[in-house]
Enzyme design. Sequence first.
Site, short mmCIF file in Angstrom:
data_model
loop_
_atom_site.label_atom_id
_atom_site.label_comp_id
_atom_site.label_asym_id
_atom_site.label_seq_id
_atom_site.Cartn_x
_atom_site.Cartn_y
_atom_site.Cartn_z
N GLU A 198 -3.03 30.43 35.71
CA GLU A 198 -3.95 31.54 35.61
C GLU A 198 -4.69 31.69 37.02
OE1 GLU A 198 -6.22 30.77 31.94
OE2 GLU A 198 -4.26 31.04 30.77
N GLU A 316 2.32 30.47 27.96
CA GLU A 316 1.59 29.97 26.92
C GLU A 316 0.96 31.16 26.22
OE1 GLU A 316 -1.55 27.53 29.09
OE2 GLU A 316 -3.32 28.46 28.01
#
EC number: 3.2.-.-
Length: 539
Positions: A198, A316
């Site tokens: 991220e 994810e």
Amino acid sequence: MGFNVVVFLSCLLLLPPVTFGSNMERTTLVIDGSRRIAETDENFICATLDWWPPEKCNYDQCPWGYASLINLNLASPLLAKAIQAFRTLRIRIGGSLQDQVIYDVGDLKTPCTQFKKTDDGLFGFSEGCLYMKRWDEVNHFFNATGAIVTFGLNALHGRNKLNGTAWGGDWDHTNTQDFMNYTVSKGYAIDSWEFGNELSGSGIWASVSVELYGKDLIVLKNVIKNVYKNSRTKPLVVAPGGFFEEQWYSELLRLSGPGVLDVLTHHIYNLGPGNDPKLVNKILDPNYLSGISELFANVNQTIQEHGPWAAAWVGEAGGAFNSGGRQVSETFINSFWYLDQLGISSKHNTKVYCRQALVGGFYGLLEKETFVPNPDYYSALLWHRLMGKGILGVQTTASEYLRAYVHCSKRRAGITILLINLSKHTTFTVAVSNGVKVVLQAESMKRKSFLETIKSKVSWVGNKASDGYLNREEYHLSPKDGDLRSKIMLLNGKPLVPTATGDIPKLEPVRHGVKSPVYINPLSISFIVLPTFDAPACS
């Protein structure tokens, strides 16, 4: 003759009950078995292991306990059996803290210590340490359970914080290279190395420019080539494990170029925060669930236009972020979202879908202390066993509350249909057609003898079958006592719980006459296996 009729009538008790008082709606699924519209990886189902320590809390709740790679109880027989039930479960090691993990190997410039809460650290934690003794234990566990491992690397090592969320400077790959050398020297099998978590686009707590990211992927590829130069196979390079932004992702593919990035990963938490009071409403809203289709289509298109050498993975996805929704994510109702998103993503050429998490938070497939499976575990296991790589096109006359996804069956002939009924009041009677003829009828259209009628309606459990009529398998999923927030899932009316000996229960279908109708009760889920369906695309 009379004895046979008694046996058939007794077996009728095994049929999943039709909900009386509900509306009945007949529908037909028209399935195009002539071509595949998309394809997944053989091991599409994946689950994550995170780095969060017990002190990780959201909304005054701390649901992680000892569920991290660092402190997970690897001696639990049930944990091992839960993974072994898949035979080949992909496990992605990564998460928010992965870019703060130091590997305790080689010449370190700073001490390697465990995560601690701190106000000036990313996500409120200091850097943490992966000791090689623990890495040995983890790999012995993975080897014993048949796990396929994707490991998320620290992509911030050596960089410095600039301003806001931005980080700059060159990535220091020495710790990663030392870690890989140790891993190879021990013979540990790593399927793929993922770079960063991220950090793409504007990031979450930290971000790296796409120019630096592209350059670093080339460095990582060369590190892997060097470390694995004597290996017969080389691990895949996976990145960036962030939230999809078309321009950033397109540029990453352009800058890194062909032959560098094997897998493009993105994350999804489309249900919003875990404390959202509308969480259940979102899960049961077909229009809301369908809204994610555009994202998957855009990811697929970006790859086709800018990097056709790469595959798309969901790296994810936990539904609701910040550890999931309490009394939602760990209950039956979450399987409506989970299975529906598996279906949507696979239609858009997503090769792998990693569920956050195997253990930990409220969205864990397994309960964090006992490792008893939550409902989504069984949903994942059924998908893994029944749904093959090839995806077929399907059209339906039903309302949007009946969701239908069709795959070639896994390692066998025919097709498997996933049906999700989001309606609170409607039972669907489903017919199946290949576009030429009706394969399953929504209602009987010709007169039969009494015995033939009973034989076409009866259901068998296990492998028993009296003749060619009995060759359709059904797996009907519902919540215990009709409570959508139950942590107990029923399969064909029987609770799915570990056995008295601590084993994962057998997932046995009921078998019906292939020409009898399929009934899908309100707020339930079904996998229907049709081994005789003519689908040339599945040959």
